[in-house]
Design an enzyme around this catalytic site. Structure first.
Site, PDB file in Angstrom:
ATOM      1  N   TYR A   1       0.813  -1.218   0.000  1.00 52.61           N
ATOM      2  CA  TYR A   1       0.000   0.000   0.000  1.00 52.61           C
ATOM      3  C   TYR A   1       0.849   1.272   0.000  1.00 52.61           C
ATOM      4  O   TYR A   1       0.347   2.341   0.370  1.00 52.61           O
ATOM      5  CB  TYR A   1      -0.947  -0.015   1.194  1.00 52.61           C
TER       6      TYR A   1
ATOM      7  N   GLU B   1       0.759  -5.944  -8.752  1.00 56.54           N
ATOM      8  CA  GLU B   1       0.283  -6.558  -7.516  1.00 56.54           C
ATOM      9  C   GLU B   1       0.320  -8.093  -7.611  1.00 56.54           C
ATOM     10  O   GLU B   1       0.728  -8.768  -6.664  1.00 56.54           O
ATOM     11  CB  GLU B   1      -1.134  -6.061  -7.213  1.00 56.54           C
TER      12      GLU B   1
END
Ligand code: UDP
Ligand code: MG
Length: 138
Positions: free
Chosen positions: A50, A127
Site C-alpha cells: 500500500y 500486484e
C-alpha cells in the site's frame, strides 16, 4: 495479460468465515481463478503493497489492519477483468457500495472492507507479481 486482475480477501472477511461466499460470488460473475494463496502479510509487506497511500491519514491503521490476520490473494481472469471486478466489489466505503456487491454484502467498515481489487491493468500486473512467481502466473 490485460484480462487479468488481482484481489485479496482481507483479514476481516477471512476471520468472519466469508472466504467461501466471496469465492462463490467471484465464480458466479464469470472470473477464472488463475492463482490463489492463503497467506499472512507482515506489516513490512502490507506497507510495501500500500506504499502508494503512504502519505494518507489512514495508512498506518491500514497496514496494521492488513497484517492483523490471514488473507487470501488471487489472480483472476475474465474479459475486462479490472473494471468488471471493481463493479463486482462496489465502492470503497461499504455504506456507498451498491446492493449485491461484495463490499455491500460482507464489508464491516471503510477500512475493513472485505476485498481488494486492482484499479488498472498496470497495477494488476504489479500486484499479482508481488504475490506470485512468473511460473504461478503463467
Ligand atoms: N481505506 C481506509 N480509509 C479510507 C480510504 C481507504 O481505511 O478513507 C483503506 C480501505 O481498506 C481501502 C484501502 O485503504 O480498500 C485502499 O484505499 P483505496 O482508496 O485504494 O480504495 P480501494 O481501491 O480499495 O477501493
Ligand atoms: Mg485502490
Amino acid at each position: 495479460m490485460t484480462n487479468r486482475t488481482f484481489t485479496m480477501i482481507k483479514p476481516d472477511a477471512v476471520a468472519n468465515g466469508h472466504i467461501g461466499p466471496i469465492l462463490a460470488k467471484i465464480n458466479e460473475a464469470g472470473f477464472r481463478i488463475v492463482a490463489m494463496k492463503y497467506t499472512h502479510l507482515e506489516p513490512e509487506k502490507a506497507g510495501f503493497f500500500y506504499a502508494v497511500h503512504k502519505e494518507r491519514p489512514f495508512y498506518k491503521d491500514l497496514v496494521k489492519y492488513m497484517s492483523s490476520g490471514p488473507i487470501v490473494a488471487a489472480i483472476l481472469e475474465k474479459e475486462n477483468a479490472v473494471e468488471d471486478f471493481r463493479k463486482l466489489i462496489g465502492a470503497t466505503d461499504p455504506s456507498k457500495a451498491a446492493p449485491g456487491t461484495i463490499r455491500n454484502l460482507f464489508a464491516k467498515s471503510i477500512e475493513a472492507n472485505a476485498v481488494h481489487g486492482s484499479d488498472s491493468d498496470e497495477n494488476a500486473e504489479i500486484e499479482g507479481s508481488f504475490f506470485f512467481s512468473q511460473m504461478e502466473r503463467f
